[in-house]
Motif scaffolding. Structure first.
Motif, PDB file in Angstrom:
ATOM      1  N   ILE A   1      -8.251   4.088  -9.518  1.00  0.00           N
ATOM      2  CA  ILE A   1      -7.856   2.918  -8.755  1.00  0.00           C
ATOM      3  C   ILE A   1      -6.328   2.470  -8.777  1.00  0.00           C
ATOM      4  CG2 ILE A   1      -8.175   0.199  -8.015  1.00  0.00           C
ATOM      5  CD1 ILE A   1     -10.656   0.066  -8.873  1.00  0.00           C
ATOM      6  N   ALA A   2      -5.423   2.709  -7.437  1.00  0.00           N
ATOM      7  CA  ALA A   2      -3.854   2.922  -8.032  1.00  0.00           C
ATOM      8  C   ALA A   2      -3.400   1.517  -8.771  1.00  0.00           C
ATOM      9  CB  ALA A   2      -3.329   3.545  -6.624  1.00  0.00           C
ATOM     10  N   LEU A   3      -2.554   1.246  -9.207  1.00  0.00           N
ATOM     11  CA  LEU A   3      -1.881   0.539  -9.839  1.00  0.00           C
ATOM     12  C   LEU A   3      -0.462   0.174  -9.433  1.00  0.00           C
ATOM     13  CD1 LEU A   3      -3.327   0.250 -13.662  1.00  0.00           C
ATOM     14  CD2 LEU A   3      -4.085  -0.984 -11.682  1.00  0.00           C
ATOM     15  N   THR A   4      -0.181   1.443  -9.194  1.00  0.00           N
ATOM     16  CA  THR A   4       1.393   0.796  -8.035  1.00  0.00           C
ATOM     17  C   THR A   4       1.318   1.381  -6.812  1.00  0.00           C
ATOM     18  OG1 THR A   4       1.837   2.700  -9.209  1.00  0.00           O
ATOM     19  CG2 THR A   4       2.491   1.617 -10.456  1.00  0.00           C
ATOM     20  N   GLU A   5       2.219   0.611  -5.692  1.00  0.00           N
ATOM     21  CA  GLU A   5       1.874   0.818  -4.260  1.00  0.00           C
ATOM     22  C   GLU A   5       3.122   1.895  -4.374  1.00  0.00           C
ATOM     23  OE1 GLU A   5       2.199  -3.002  -5.648  1.00  0.00           O
ATOM     24  OE2 GLU A   5       0.732  -3.934  -4.828  1.00  0.00           O
ATOM     25  N   GLU A   6       4.263   2.061  -4.604  1.00  0.00           N
ATOM     26  CA  GLU A   6       4.417   3.217  -4.394  1.00  0.00           C
ATOM     27  C   GLU A   6       4.959   3.845  -5.526  1.00  0.00           C
ATOM     28  OE1 GLU A   6       8.212   2.300  -2.453  1.00  0.00           O
ATOM     29  OE2 GLU A   6       9.841   1.102  -3.930  1.00  0.00           O
ATOM     30  N   SER A   7       5.605   4.710  -5.735  1.00  0.00           N
ATOM     31  CA  SER A   7       5.845   5.895  -6.863  1.00  0.00           C
ATOM     32  C   SER A   7       7.249   5.148  -7.292  1.00  0.00           C
ATOM     33  CB  SER A   7       6.320   6.891  -6.028  1.00  0.00           C
ATOM     34  OG  SER A   7       7.485   7.730  -7.612  1.00  0.00           O
ATOM     35  N   LEU A   8       7.563   5.240  -8.421  1.00  0.00           N
ATOM     36  CA  LEU A   8       8.300   4.451 -10.031  1.00  0.00           C
ATOM     37  C   LEU A   8       9.739   5.083  -9.900  1.00  0.00           C
ATOM     38  CD1 LEU A   8       6.356   2.606 -12.570  1.00  0.00           C
ATOM     39  CD2 LEU A   8       6.315   2.028 -10.615  1.00  0.00           C
ATOM     40  N   HIS A   9       9.921   6.367  -9.047  1.00  0.00           N
ATOM     41  CA  HIS A   9      11.018   7.398  -9.369  1.00  0.00           C
ATOM     42  C   HIS A   9      11.974   6.685  -8.335  1.00  0.00           C
ATOM     43  CE1 HIS A   9      10.054   9.614  -5.553  1.00  0.00           C
ATOM     44  NE2 HIS A   9      10.835   9.275  -5.291  1.00  0.00           N
ATOM     45  N   ARG A  10      12.028   5.715  -7.243  1.00  0.00           N
ATOM     46  CA  ARG A  10      12.403   4.833  -6.190  1.00  0.00           C
ATOM     47  C   ARG A  10      13.451   3.810  -7.182  1.00  0.00           C
ATOM     48  NH1 ARG A  10      11.010   5.960  -1.203  1.00  0.00           N
ATOM     49  NH2 ARG A  10      12.108   4.582  -0.237  1.00  0.00           N
ATOM     50  N   ARG A  11      13.773   3.585  -8.177  1.00  0.00           N
ATOM     51  CA  ARG A  11      14.003   1.957  -8.851  1.00  0.00           C
ATOM     52  C   ARG A  11      14.915   2.333  -8.532  1.00  0.00           C
ATOM     53  NH1 ARG A  11      10.896   4.513 -13.609  1.00  0.00           N
ATOM     54  NH2 ARG A  11      12.465   5.956 -14.421  1.00  0.00           N
ATOM     55  N   ASN A  12      16.062   2.736  -8.857  1.00  0.00           N
ATOM     56  CA  ASN A  12      17.283   2.234  -8.946  1.00  0.00           C
ATOM     57  C   ASN A  12      18.142   3.257  -7.885  1.00  0.00           C
ATOM     58  OD1 ASN A  12      17.007   1.790 -11.196  1.00  0.00           O
ATOM     59  ND2 ASN A  12      17.050   3.988 -12.547  1.00  0.00           N
ATOM     60  N   ILE A  13      18.057   4.031  -6.360  1.00  0.00           N
ATOM     61  CA  ILE A  13      18.652   4.207  -5.835  1.00  0.00           C
ATOM     62  C   ILE A  13      18.883   3.568  -4.204  1.00  0.00           C
ATOM     63  CG2 ILE A  13      19.264   6.827  -4.638  1.00  0.00           C
ATOM     64  CD1 ILE A  13      20.244   6.238  -7.253  1.00  0.00           C
ATOM     65  N   SER A  14      20.060   3.434  -4.312  1.00  0.00           N
ATOM     66  CA  SER A  14      19.612   2.489  -2.590  1.00  0.00           C
ATOM     67  C   SER A  14      20.351   3.777  -1.791  1.00  0.00           C
ATOM     68  CB  SER A  14      20.133   1.051  -2.861  1.00  0.00           C
ATOM     69  OG  SER A  14      21.992   1.298  -3.247  1.00  0.00           O
ATOM     70  N   HIS A  15      20.913   4.082  -2.096  1.00  0.00           N
ATOM     71  CA  HIS A  15      22.116   5.098  -1.001  1.00  0.00           C
ATOM     72  C   HIS A  15      21.587   6.309  -1.057  1.00  0.00           C
ATOM     73  CE1 HIS A  15      23.903   1.332  -0.864  1.00  0.00           C
ATOM     74  NE2 HIS A  15      24.932   1.596   0.563  1.00  0.00           N
ATOM     75  N   PHE A  16      20.752   7.293  -0.616  1.00  0.00           N
ATOM     76  CA  PHE A  16      20.329   8.800  -0.654  1.00  0.00           C
ATOM     77  C   PHE A  16      21.549   9.612  -0.659  1.00  0.00           C
ATOM     78  CE2 PHE A  16      16.508   5.669  -1.700  1.00  0.00           C
ATOM     79  CZ  PHE A  16      16.473   6.362  -2.835  1.00  0.00           C
TER      80      PHE A  16
ATOM     81  N   THR B   1      -2.953   0.942   6.725  1.00  0.00           N
ATOM     82  CA  THR B   1      -1.937   1.330   5.840  1.00  0.00           C
ATOM     83  C   THR B   1      -2.700   0.096   5.433  1.00  0.00           C
ATOM     84  OG1 THR B   1      -1.766  -0.266   8.096  1.00  0.00           O
ATOM     85  CG2 THR B   1      -0.501   1.847   8.011  1.00  0.00           C
ATOM     86  N   LYS B   2      -2.825  -1.352   5.241  1.00  0.00           N
ATOM     87  CA  LYS B   2      -2.922  -2.628   5.377  1.00  0.00           C
ATOM     88  C   LYS B   2      -3.785  -3.269   4.583  1.00  0.00           C
ATOM     89  CE  LYS B   2      -0.220  -4.739   9.098  1.00  0.00           C
ATOM     90  NZ  LYS B   2       0.011  -5.558  10.169  1.00  0.00           N
ATOM     91  N   PHE B   3      -4.393  -1.799   3.630  1.00  0.00           N
ATOM     92  CA  PHE B   3      -4.613  -2.031   2.547  1.00  0.00           C
ATOM     93  C   PHE B   3      -4.779  -2.961   1.454  1.00  0.00           C
ATOM     94  CE2 PHE B   3      -2.499   1.898   1.964  1.00  0.00           C
ATOM     95  CZ  PHE B   3      -2.295   1.783   0.012  1.00  0.00           C
ATOM     96  N   ASP B   4      -5.892  -3.417   0.350  1.00  0.00           N
ATOM     97  CA  ASP B   4      -6.242  -3.814  -0.164  1.00  0.00           C
ATOM     98  C   ASP B   4      -5.904  -3.214  -1.534  1.00  0.00           C
ATOM     99  OD1 ASP B   4      -5.758  -6.297   0.554  1.00  0.00           O
ATOM    100  OD2 ASP B   4      -7.950  -6.153   1.106  1.00  0.00           O
ATOM    101  N   ILE B   5      -7.023  -1.905  -1.737  1.00  0.00           N
ATOM    102  CA  ILE B   5      -7.683  -1.126  -2.747  1.00  0.00           C
ATOM    103  C   ILE B   5      -6.963  -0.047  -2.612  1.00  0.00           C
ATOM    104  CG2 ILE B   5      -9.164  -0.672  -4.532  1.00  0.00           C
ATOM    105  CD1 ILE B   5     -10.338  -3.298  -4.750  1.00  0.00           C
ATOM    106  N   GLU B   6      -6.371   0.720  -3.226  1.00  0.00           N
ATOM    107  CA  GLU B   6      -6.269   2.661  -2.957  1.00  0.00           C
ATOM    108  C   GLU B   6      -7.041   3.057  -3.793  1.00  0.00           C
ATOM    109  OE1 GLU B   6      -3.096   5.607  -2.494  1.00  0.00           O
ATOM    110  OE2 GLU B   6      -2.283   4.601  -3.189  1.00  0.00           O
ATOM    111  N   VAL B   7      -8.129   3.367  -3.051  1.00  0.00           N
ATOM    112  CA  VAL B   7      -9.237   4.422  -4.551  1.00  0.00           C
ATOM    113  C   VAL B   7      -8.538   6.268  -4.246  1.00  0.00           C
ATOM    114  CG1 VAL B   7     -11.316   5.079  -4.467  1.00  0.00           C
ATOM    115  CG2 VAL B   7     -11.027   3.054  -3.882  1.00  0.00           C
ATOM    116  N   LEU B   8      -8.315   6.476  -5.342  1.00  0.00           N
ATOM    117  CA  LEU B   8      -8.432   7.917  -5.652  1.00  0.00           C
ATOM    118  C   LEU B   8      -8.650   8.337  -6.245  1.00  0.00           C
ATOM    119  CD1 LEU B   8      -4.580   6.627  -7.988  1.00  0.00           C
ATOM    120  CD2 LEU B   8      -4.557   7.247  -5.359  1.00  0.00           C
TER     121      LEU B   8
END
Length: 508
Positions: free
Chosen positions: A273-288, A254-261
């Motif tokens: 090596i991952a460059l994003t911590e979470e998917s960018l598709h979540r960028r606009n929505i706060s009320h799902f 969970t508290k990792f610095d690097i995610e190897v794919l």
């Protein structure tokens, strides 16, 4: 977990697509690396076109659906964060187009474990370090669910020269590291995390600094294919063990610095090596809502229609407003109208718009956006005939929302009403649905009003759906053969009703 088999791996040497080990560059020099990106399945070509438009390089569409690859120089790395059609980004360490897997499970896993120490990690780690610094400086939003990770003190170890790239940034960077959210259960591929030994490594040299933090990592394996003798968990565990042994890093889920794919698709293997911590598709929505679309999928549908300045773009079944919100942000020279018959959906849309406006105001940008929200009846829109340029919407699949039975009445009615408000000759519509049988039947009765241009097959939460790109014909609404047929049907139905009423009067 399974996909169509492309053939068994033949024995022989591995075919590598990236010989970066020969081009490793010291820190500070401009290097060129390969970036991998996951995109909504079916929109690979759209994503490749965006890469060409914004970065100016040609992207390669992977055989494994939902991925593209493109080269980029380290001094232009910031440009990858301008892409709106990609879900996740990673830098490629090495790629094998035809990896010779062993027949024995034990031999294959041992080979994966030994592979970790033979990979050219230097450039990928340099890009990872640069990307972290860039993200902190620019303050990219990681999503509303991100939480800060408190650093913990532990001892470090002198490792291979490649790992020295991380010494200067490990402590400061980890203070601002955010936890990635749990993976979506709707992912079509299995994601497995390495469960390697988590004990702290001990220094092998007296010169090791006791206060330097040990780098934490995890391995995520995405595997598709039926020719493998191992599971994703097996591959992640053994490959992760090899990574830990080579770098002397500490495994942390969970508290990792690097995610190897570790991406395995039949005989194709890509390590990154991952460059994003979470998917960018979540960028606009706060009320799902129950059927909220991914922002990346919304962007792909918008690009299909090529919005132009002053276009009126309509989403008559907006749900949480994901499509018009994405359009108002990325194609802001058009005007968007979001509507729904459900009051809760309209409220969610209004709240999402307010959230974006508040975020823009906090950054010093103008909070206003070209978007408005209305509650209405889809089959009786309060709009002028021929007043809309583009219609983009997510139609009810008949699963979480509505039903297949109701769709047989809803689809023809809404297609006719959409045809009425669309501009004859130039109007376009991009309609997403999983109820393909019902839609095909409904559109076949609209030949005088809509013409099908293109179909994009997509994967939405594990469901095989389609985006139908339609164009409004020049036929005048109310004067096409379909309108005459519908009118006759209406008159016939009314006549039958009157006949039944007269019969009832005689009986009484």
């Amino acid at each position: 977990m399974s996909s169509q088999e492309e053939g068994d791996a033949e024995p022989g040497s591995c075919t590598s697509a990236s010989s970066s080990s020969e081009n490793d560059a010291p820190i500070g020099d401009v290097i060129t690396v390969t970036i991998g990106a996951t995109v909504p399945t079916g929109f690979e070509q759209t994503a490749a076109e965006e890469v060409k438009e914004k970065i100016g390089v040609e992207a390669i569409i992977s055989k494994d659906r939902g991925r593209i690859y493109f080269p980029i120089a380290s001094d232009k790395l910031f440009q990858v964060h301008l892409l709106k059609s990609v879900d996740n980004l990673f830098v490629v360490v090495e790629e094998y187009h035809d990896y010779p897997f062993k027949e024995s499970k034990e031999e294959t896993l041992l080979e994966l474990q030994e592979l970790a120490s033979n990979l050219p990690w230097t450039n990928a780690l340099q890009i990872w370090k640069l990307n972290r610094t860039f993200k902190k400086k620019k303050g990219f939003r990681k999503g509303g669910n991100g939480t800060k990770v408190k650093p913990t003190s532990s001892e470090a170890t002198d490792v291979a020269s490649v790992a020295s790239l991380l010494v200067g940034c490990s402590v400061a960077d980890v203070e601002q590291q955010e936890l990635p959210p749990a993976g979506s259960a709707a992912e079509s591929q299995t994601k497995a995390e390495v469960t390697a030994n988590t004990e702290d490594s001990t220094p092998d040299s007296e010169e090791a600094e006791p206060k330097t933090k040990v780098t934490k990592f995890r391995v995520t394996c995405n595997r598709a294919g039926v020719i493998h003798s191992f599971t994703s968990n097996d591959a992640a565990r053994d490959f992760g063990g090899g990574v830990q042994e080579f770098f002397q890093w500490k495994a942390d889920m969970t508290k990792f610095d690097i995610e190897v794919l570790l991406n395995i698709h039949n005989v194709e293997v890509v390590i990154g090596i991952a460059l994003t911590e979470e998917s960018l598709h979540r960028r606009n929505i706060s009320h799902f809502g129950p059927t909220t679309l991914r922002s990346t999928l919304c962007y792909g549908m918008l690009r299909l229609c090529s919005p132009q300045a002053s276009d009126i773009i309509l989403d008559p079944m907006c749900g949480t407003g994901a499509i018009p919100l994405e359009g108002a942000i990325e194609f802001n020279k058009s005007f968007y109208i979001a509507g729904d018959n459900n009051d809760m959906a309209v409220t969610r849309t209004v709240n999402n718009i307010y959230h974006i406006q508040k975020r823009r105001a906090a950054k010093g940008s103008a909070p206003g956006m070209p978007i408005d929200t209305v509650q209405w009846d889809l089959c009786n829109l309060p709009m002028r005939t021929g007043s809309v340029d583009i219609i983009i919407t997510d139609m009810p699949f008949g699963k979480r929302m509505g039903s297949r039975k109701k769709n047989w009445d809803l689809y023809p009615s809404c297609l006719r009403e959409m045809a009425r408000v669309s501009t004859p000759g130039t109007g376009k519509a991009a309609l997403l649905t999983q109820d393909k049988k019902c839609f095909t039947k409904a559109i076949s009765r609209m030949g005088g009003l809509w013409r099908r241009l293109h179909t994009v097959w997509v994967n939405v939460g594990g469901l095989h759906a389609a985006v139908y790109l339609l164009k409004r014909t020049t036929g005048v609404f109310g004067q096409t053969p379909e309108d005459v047929y519908e009118s006759r049907g209406t008159v016939k139905a009314e006549g039958e009703e009157k006949g039944e009423e007269k019969g009832d009067e005689k009986l009484s």
